[in-house]
Design a protein around this motif. Structure first.
Motif, short mmCIF file in Angstrom:
data_model
loop_
_atom_site.label_atom_id
_atom_site.label_comp_id
_atom_site.label_asym_id
_atom_site.label_seq_id
_atom_site.Cartn_x
_atom_site.Cartn_y
_atom_site.Cartn_z
N ASP A 162 -1.82 -7.67 1.38
CA ASP A 162 -2.63 -6.61 1.98
C ASP A 162 -3.14 -7.15 3.32
OD1 ASP A 162 -4.41 -4.59 2.64
OD2 ASP A 162 -5.16 -4.36 0.59
N ILE A 163 -2.65 -6.55 4.39
CA ILE A 163 -2.93 -7.04 5.74
C ILE A 163 -3.59 -5.93 6.54
CG2 ILE A 163 -1.72 -7.58 7.91
CD1 ILE A 163 0.19 -9.33 6.33
N GLN A 209 2.77 1.44 4.54
CA GLN A 209 1.71 1.39 5.54
C GLN A 209 0.64 2.41 5.17
OE1 GLN A 209 3.56 1.80 9.39
NE2 GLN A 209 4.69 -0.13 9.13
N VAL A 210 -0.59 1.94 5.13
CA VAL A 210 -1.70 2.79 4.67
C VAL A 210 -2.62 3.07 5.86
CG1 VAL A 210 -3.59 2.95 2.99
CG2 VAL A 210 -1.58 1.54 2.47
N THR A 249 -7.83 0.06 -4.49
CA THR A 249 -8.43 -0.45 -3.25
C THR A 249 -8.71 0.64 -2.23
OG1 THR A 249 -6.22 -0.91 -2.38
CG2 THR A 249 -7.37 -2.74 -3.46
N THR A 250 -8.06 1.80 -2.39
CA THR A 250 -8.18 2.87 -1.40
C THR A 250 -8.27 4.21 -2.14
OG1 THR A 250 -6.40 1.60 -0.34
CG2 THR A 250 -7.20 3.52 0.85
N PRO A 251 -9.39 4.50 -2.80
CA PRO A 251 -9.47 5.67 -3.67
C PRO A 251 -9.16 6.98 -2.95
CG PRO A 251 -11.45 4.31 -3.85
CD PRO A 251 -10.62 3.73 -2.75
N ASP A 252 -9.43 7.05 -1.62
CA ASP A 252 -9.20 8.34 -0.94
C ASP A 252 -7.77 8.48 -0.41
OD1 ASP A 252 -9.62 6.30 0.77
OD2 ASP A 252 -10.84 7.42 2.22
N CYS A 253 -6.88 7.51 -0.72
CA CYS A 253 -5.51 7.68 -0.19
C CYS A 253 -4.61 8.26 -1.29
CB CYS A 253 -5.00 6.35 0.35
SG CYS A 253 -3.67 5.59 -0.55
N ALA A 262 -0.95 1.54 -8.35
CA ALA A 262 -2.23 1.28 -9.04
C ALA A 262 -3.14 0.45 -8.13
CB ALA A 262 -1.97 0.53 -10.35
N TYR A 263 -2.55 -0.50 -7.40
CA TYR A 263 -3.34 -1.32 -6.47
C TYR A 263 -3.93 -0.44 -5.36
CZ TYR A 263 -4.44 -4.72 -2.82
OH TYR A 263 -5.09 -5.45 -1.85
#
Ligand code: FAD
Length: 512
Positions: free
Chosen positions: A263-264, A238-239, A297-301, A292-293
Motif C-alpha cells: 500500500d503506497i 489504483q485507489v 482500509t478505505t470504507p468509502d471506496c 477485503a483489504y
C-alpha cells in the motif's frame, strides 16, 4: 545502444549521458530504442534512498521530481501481520539506522520494547505522516534518511524528456526484430522494423521480461529462485484519494494467508497490490483478499468498481548479466518480488558500477564483465537472503508460511547467519562488500521486529558504545524535536505544488 524504454532504459540513458564528457577524444553517444508495441511494466512505485543520489547525478531537481512524478516521501516500510497475523502485530523497517553504539547493548531493552521504535526516531515521524525534510533545506537533503513513492509511468516520462531534451540522447521509437551478430558472438546491431539496423559498441538490454539481447541472443539462462521466494503473481490497483487526505510516510506491507499486500500513498492516489504464490492461493482468493483489504482500509471506496491488473513473474535472475558487449539491466537481468523495493535500486547500482568503470574499448570489456558478474551475483544472493528473512521468522500457521520455514527453502548462508545471530547481533563482518544493498541495520530492524531474540552478550568483545538508557532518551528527544519542526507530507507537497502552479515552467512542462 539501449534497447527498452521503461524505468531501466531511461535511467540508463540519463545516467550514461549525464556522465559522458562531450570533450572526450572519443565522446560517447547514447541511443535508446523503444518499441511502440510493448508497454512498460508500469509498476515499481517504491524506491530506495539511492534514488536521491541518482536523480542529483542525472541533474533533475528534487522539486521537479516530486511534481512531475506525483511523488511523495518514503521513509521505510511498516510490516503488519507478518509475525503472528494477530491484532497489534506490526513493526517498522525505517531507512535511518538505529542509534550508534554497541548493538549488544540493545539486549538491555525491556522485553516487549519494539526495537525500531526505541532505537530510531523515524517510526514516530512516520506514524504522524510527517515529511523527512523541511522545504528550506537544499534539494535531496533530509533530517531523516528517505526515498520516494512515485508514479512509475510518470517517472519514465520525466526521464525521457530529460534525456532527449537536456542530455542529447537519441530516441528511436521502433520495434527491434532481432539482433545482427558480430564476430565472437558480440552484437553488431539491432535490426528494427522501420529504421533498419542500428549499430553500437555496447548494448544495454532493458527489454524487461523479453530479455531480447541477453536471453534470446546471448543465450544466458536464468537461475530460478522460486524454491526460496514463492511469490509469482500480483493484483495491482489504483485507489483515488480525497484532496487533503493524509499521505503515508512508509510503504505499508500487510501479510495475508498466501503472501502480502503493498500500500503506497501518492498525493493523488494510492497504489495497492496483492502479492501471492499461485501454488498456495488462486487468483479468485487473491482478489477477495485484496478487496477485503480495500474495504477495511478505505470504507468509502467501491472495491468492485476498481480496475484490477494481474501481473505474473518468476523469482529468478540471470546466470550472468554481462556477456560480450551486452549488459542486462532491469527486469531483463532478473526480478525476485516487490518486497523491500529491491528492483530499481539494483538498476541504480548496476549503472553506478558501469559508470565507475566505463569500458574504454572492446578489449577491456571481458575483464569488466567478469568483475561485474561476480559483484552482481553476490548482490542477487544477498537480496534473496534478506527477502527470505522476512518469511522465515514468522510464526503464522497457514501452509504458505509454514513452507517458508521449511529448512530446504532457506538459503544456507542465511541459515548459518541466523545461527550466529542467536549469539551476537549482525555485525560488519557479516556484510563485507562495499555498498551492500541491505546493510546490517536493515537486518537488525527485520530480525528484532519479527521477534528474534536479542543476544544476551558474549564473553569476549571490545566494549564500545555508551549508556543505552541515555541513548534511548536521546532518540525520544530527537523524535519530539523533529515532530515539532517537520511539516506533514500533505502540507509539504501541496505547498510545493501551489508554489509552482500557474506560470511556473515546472508544472507547465509536466502537467500533461
Ligand atoms: C508486481 C510488481 C511490483 C513491483 N514493485 C516494485 C517496487 O515497488 N519497487 C521497485 O524497485 N521495483 C518494483 N518492481 C520492479 C520494477 O517495476 C521494474 O524493475 C522496473 O520497472 C524496471 O522495468 P524495466 O525497465 O526493466 O522493464 P519494462 O518496464 O518492462 O520495460 C521494457 C521496455 O522494453 C521495450 N521492449 C521490449 N521488447 C522490445 C523490442 N522487441 N523492441 C524494442 N523495445 C522493446 C518495451 O517497449 C519497454 O519500453 C515491481 C515489479 C512487479 C512485477
Amino acid at each position: 545502444m539501449i534497447v527498452g524504454g521503461g524505468t531501466a532504459g531511461w535511467l540508463a540513458a540519463c545516467r550514461i549521458a549525464a556522465a559522458a564528457d562531450p570533450a572526450a577524444e572519443r565522446p560517447v553517444s547514447v541511443t535508446l530504442v523503444e518499441s511502440p508495441d510493448i508497454a512498460t511494466i508500469g509498476v515499481g512505485e517504491g524506491t530506495w534512498p539511492t534514488m536521491r543520489r541518482t536523480m542529483a547525478r542525472i541533474g533533475i531537481d528534487e522539486a521537479e521530481l516530486l511534481i512531475a512524478c506525483d511523488a511523495s516521501f518514503k521513509q521505510g516500510s511498516r510490516f503488519d501481520g507478518w509475525v503472528t497475523g494477530e491484532a497489534g502485530d506490526s513493526y517498522h523497517h525505517p531507512f535511518t539506522p538505529p542509534i550508534a553504539g554497541d548493538p549488544r547493548e540493545a539486549a538491555r531493552l525491556r522485553p516487549g520494547d519494539a526495537f525500531a521504535d526505541r532505537l530510531c526516531a523515524q517510526p514516530q515521524i512516520c506514524a504522524l505522516d510527517l515529511a523527512p525534510r523541511q522545504r528550506s533545506m537544499p534539494g535531496y537533503a533530509g533530517a531523516l534518511n528517505y526515498a520516494y513513492h512515485l508514479d512509475a509511468a510518470k517517472l519514465a516520462a520525466l526521464l525521457k524528456r530529460h534525456a532527449t531534451g537536456r542530455l542529447g540522447v537519441r530516441h528511436v521509437r521502433d520495434h527491434v526484430l532481432d539482433v545482427e551478430a558480430a564476430e565472437g558472438g558480440d552484437i553488431a546491431s539491432v535490426r528494427t522494423r522501420d529504421n533498419g539496423a542500428i549499430a553500437g559498441d555496447l548494448f544495454i538490454d532493458c527489454t524487461g521480461h523479453a530479455a531480447l539481447l541477453i536471453g534470446e541472443h546471448c543465450g544466458i539462462d536464468v537461475v530460478d529462485r522460486s524454491d526460496e521466494l514463492f511469490n509469482d503473481r500480483a493484483l495491482a490497483v489504483q485507489v483515488p484519494v480525497a484532496p487533503g487526505s493524509a499521505i503515508a510516510a512508509q510503504t505499508n506491507a500487510t501479510a495475508h494467508a498466501g503472501g502480502w499486500i503493498w500500500d503506497i500513498g501518492l498525493p493523488t492516489r494510492r497504489g495497492v497490490g496483492c502479492v501471492y504464490a499461485s501454488t498456495f492461493m488462486d487468483d479468485a482468493a487473491a482478489e477477495a483478499t485484496l478487496k477485503a483489504y480495500l474495504r477495511r482500509t478505505t470504507p468509502d471506496c467501491d472495491a468492485d468498481a476498481l480496475n484490477i491488473r494481474l501481473l505474473t513473474f518468476r523469482s529468478a535472475h540471470r546466470e550472468r548479466f554481462w556477456a560480450g558487449n551486452c549488459l542486462a539491466i532491469g527486469q531483463s537481468a532478473g526480478f525476485l518480488e516487490p518486497l523491500e523495493a529491491s528492483a530499481i535500486v539494483m538498476i541504480e547500482l548496476a549503472l553506478d558500477a558501469l559508470i565507475d568503470d566505463f569500458p574504454a574499448n572492446r578489449a577491456v570489456m571481458a575483464v569488466q564483465a567478469e568483475r561485474f558478474n561476480a559483484q552482481f551475483r553476490y548482490r542477487w544472493d544477498r537480496i534473496v537472503e534478506f527477502l527470505k528473512l522476512h518469511y522465515v521468522l514468522s510464526r503464522r500457521t497457514e501452509p504458505y508460511w509454514r513452507a517458508h520455514r521449511d529448512a530446504g527453502s532457506i538459503p544456507s548462508r542465511l541459515a548459518q547467519s541466523l545461527e550466529l545471530w542467536r549469539h551476537r547481533a549482525p555485525a560488519a563482518i557479516d556484510f563485507p562488500a562495499k555498498d551492500e544493498v541491505f546493510p546490517g541495520a536493515s537486518y537488525q530492524f527485520v530480525l528484532y521486529g519479527m521477534g528474534f531474540l536479542l543476544p544476551s552478550g558474549v564473553a569476549v568483545a571490545e566494549r564500545e558504545g555508551g549508556d543505552m538508557a541515555a541513548a534511548i532518551r536521546q532518540v525520544e528527544q530527537r523524535g519530539r524535536a523533529l515532530a515539532a519542526s517537520l511539516p506533514t507530507n500533505r502540507a509539504y507537497l501541496d505547498a510545493l505544488r501551489a508554489e509552482h502552479a500557474g506560470t511556473d515552467p515546472i508544472l507547465e512542462r509536466y502537467a500533461e
